[in-house]
Design a protein around this motif. Sequence first.
Motif, mmCIF file in Angstrom:
data_model
loop_
_atom_site.group_PDB
_atom_site.id
_atom_site.type_symbol
_atom_site.label_atom_id
_atom_site.label_comp_id
_atom_site.label_asym_id
_atom_site.label_seq_id
_atom_site.Cartn_x
_atom_site.Cartn_y
_atom_site.Cartn_z
ATOM 1 N N LEU A 77 -39.378 39.358 -21.398
ATOM 2 C CA LEU A 77 -40.532 40.875 -20.717
ATOM 3 C C LEU A 77 -40.526 41.660 -22.139
ATOM 4 O O LEU A 77 -39.184 41.792 -22.962
ATOM 5 C CB LEU A 77 -39.743 41.366 -19.479
ATOM 6 C CG LEU A 77 -39.577 43.647 -19.339
ATOM 7 C CD1 LEU A 77 -39.989 43.191 -17.280
ATOM 8 C CD2 LEU A 77 -38.966 44.092 -19.930
ATOM 9 N N ALA A 78 -41.556 42.104 -22.283
ATOM 10 C CA ALA A 78 -41.214 43.541 -23.910
ATOM 11 C C ALA A 78 -41.973 44.435 -22.962
ATOM 12 O O ALA A 78 -42.149 44.499 -21.740
ATOM 13 C CB ALA A 78 -42.981 42.388 -24.119
ATOM 14 N N ALA A 79 -41.345 45.591 -23.583
ATOM 15 C CA ALA A 79 -41.888 46.559 -22.899
ATOM 16 C C ALA A 79 -41.834 48.057 -24.464
ATOM 17 O O ALA A 79 -41.454 47.192 -25.687
ATOM 18 C CB ALA A 79 -40.414 47.520 -22.982
ATOM 19 N N THR A 80 -43.530 48.728 -24.625
ATOM 20 C CA THR A 80 -43.884 49.036 -25.768
ATOM 21 C C THR A 80 -43.997 50.152 -25.235
ATOM 22 O O THR A 80 -44.874 50.006 -24.628
ATOM 23 C CB THR A 80 -44.373 48.220 -26.672
ATOM 24 O OG1 THR A 80 -44.952 48.600 -28.509
ATOM 25 C CG2 THR A 80 -45.994 47.604 -26.018
ATOM 26 N N ARG A 81 -44.062 51.576 -26.447
ATOM 27 C CA ARG A 81 -45.440 52.468 -26.262
ATOM 28 C C ARG A 81 -45.926 53.129 -27.297
ATOM 29 O O ARG A 81 -45.670 52.775 -28.697
ATOM 30 C CB ARG A 81 -43.947 53.912 -26.342
ATOM 31 C CG ARG A 81 -44.261 55.251 -25.806
ATOM 32 C CD ARG A 81 -42.871 56.078 -25.538
ATOM 33 N NE ARG A 81 -42.596 56.782 -26.979
ATOM 34 C CZ ARG A 81 -43.332 57.341 -28.175
ATOM 35 N NH1 ARG A 81 -43.999 57.524 -27.483
ATOM 36 N NH2 ARG A 81 -42.692 57.388 -29.216
ATOM 37 N N GLY A 119 -47.853 56.583 -27.963
ATOM 38 C CA GLY A 119 -49.080 57.795 -27.668
ATOM 39 C C GLY A 119 -47.750 57.770 -25.777
ATOM 40 O O GLY A 119 -46.711 57.761 -26.403
ATOM 41 N N THR A 120 -47.974 58.282 -25.491
ATOM 42 C CA THR A 120 -47.135 58.253 -24.142
ATOM 43 C C THR A 120 -47.548 57.501 -22.896
ATOM 44 O O THR A 120 -47.678 57.913 -22.132
ATOM 45 C CB THR A 120 -48.394 59.766 -23.412
ATOM 46 O OG1 THR A 120 -49.361 59.690 -22.756
ATOM 47 C CG2 THR A 120 -48.145 61.098 -23.861
ATOM 48 N N ALA A 121 -48.161 56.554 -23.433
ATOM 49 C CA ALA A 121 -48.542 55.713 -22.227
ATOM 50 C C ALA A 121 -47.069 54.240 -22.881
ATOM 51 O O ALA A 121 -47.251 54.163 -23.890
ATOM 52 C CB ALA A 121 -49.989 54.829 -23.043
ATOM 53 N N VAL A 122 -46.895 53.554 -21.635
ATOM 54 C CA VAL A 122 -45.884 52.845 -22.259
ATOM 55 C C VAL A 122 -46.119 51.419 -20.757
ATOM 56 O O VAL A 122 -46.354 52.017 -20.042
ATOM 57 C CB VAL A 122 -44.503 52.843 -20.858
ATOM 58 C CG1 VAL A 122 -43.757 51.905 -20.988
ATOM 59 C CG2 VAL A 122 -44.070 54.565 -21.494
ATOM 60 N N THR A 123 -46.108 50.185 -21.408
ATOM 61 C CA THR A 123 -46.306 48.777 -20.915
ATOM 62 C C THR A 123 -45.247 48.033 -21.091
ATOM 63 O O THR A 123 -44.576 48.207 -21.983
ATOM 64 C CB THR A 123 -47.932 48.338 -21.583
ATOM 65 O OG1 THR A 123 -47.993 47.112 -20.906
ATOM 66 C CG2 THR A 123 -47.105 47.844 -23.295
ATOM 67 N N LEU A 124 -45.539 47.543 -20.008
ATOM 68 C CA LEU A 124 -44.653 46.284 -19.776
ATOM 69 C C LEU A 124 -45.161 44.729 -19.569
ATOM 70 O O LEU A 124 -46.726 44.787 -18.861
ATOM 71 C CB LEU A 124 -44.221 46.409 -18.186
ATOM 72 C CG LEU A 124 -42.957 48.037 -18.268
ATOM 73 C CD1 LEU A 124 -42.244 47.520 -17.095
ATOM 74 C CD2 LEU A 124 -41.595 47.466 -19.554
ATOM 75 N N VAL A 125 -45.354 44.070 -20.245
ATOM 76 C CA VAL A 125 -45.474 42.726 -20.299
ATOM 77 C C VAL A 125 -44.658 41.447 -19.457
ATOM 78 O O VAL A 125 -43.463 41.873 -20.634
ATOM 79 C CB VAL A 125 -46.939 41.852 -21.086
ATOM 80 C CG1 VAL A 125 -47.355 40.530 -21.225
ATOM 81 C CG2 VAL A 125 -47.152 43.110 -21.996
ATOM 82 N N ALA A 126 -44.738 40.908 -19.077
ATOM 83 C CA ALA A 126 -43.720 39.463 -19.102
ATOM 84 C C ALA A 126 -44.712 38.606 -18.323
ATOM 85 O O ALA A 126 -45.119 38.036 -18.078
ATOM 86 C CB ALA A 126 -42.858 39.797 -17.502
ATOM 87 N N LEU A 127 -43.547 37.698 -19.081
ATOM 88 C CA LEU A 127 -44.075 35.682 -18.044
ATOM 89 C C LEU A 127 -42.547 35.470 -17.247
ATOM 90 O O LEU A 127 -41.490 35.145 -18.290
ATOM 91 C CB LEU A 127 -43.987 34.611 -19.760
ATOM 92 C CG LEU A 127 -44.494 33.762 -18.909
ATOM 93 C CD1 LEU A 127 -45.990 33.885 -18.493
ATOM 94 C CD2 LEU A 127 -44.784 32.410 -20.394
ATOM 95 N N ASP A 128 -43.118 34.194 -15.535
ATOM 96 C CA ASP A 128 -41.233 34.581 -15.933
ATOM 97 C C ASP A 128 -42.338 33.253 -14.871
ATOM 98 O O ASP A 128 -42.898 33.182 -13.784
ATOM 99 C CB ASP A 128 -40.797 35.627 -14.181
ATOM 100 C CG ASP A 128 -40.237 34.904 -13.272
ATOM 101 O OD1 ASP A 128 -39.302 33.921 -14.028
ATOM 102 O OD2 ASP A 128 -39.580 35.642 -12.842
#
Length: 82
Positions: free
Chosen positions: A35-39, A41-50
């Motif tokens: 799982l990756a989390a990055t920000r 500005g004011t936006a946060v995104t999560l990307v994952a592979l399971d």
Amino acid sequence: MTEPLDVGAQGAGLATDYYGASDGGDLDGALGSYLAATRRGTAVTLVALDGGETTVGVARETVVANAQAAWDLLCRYDAEGC
């Protein structure tokens, strides 16, 4: 296991080793997810592979590429723009 992520200014990755095989030191070859989390500005995104048969190394490569694509799309949320 958490690790810094080289996507954006602030990113973190979380690797999950399903069976503890990485205790010997080979996290990339262990079956698991990422799982990756990055920000930006004011936006946060999560990307994952399971996936049941995916190694952490393969999952990391896929997730980091997708997180980079998401980072590029989030430039409108950055005060500095694109």
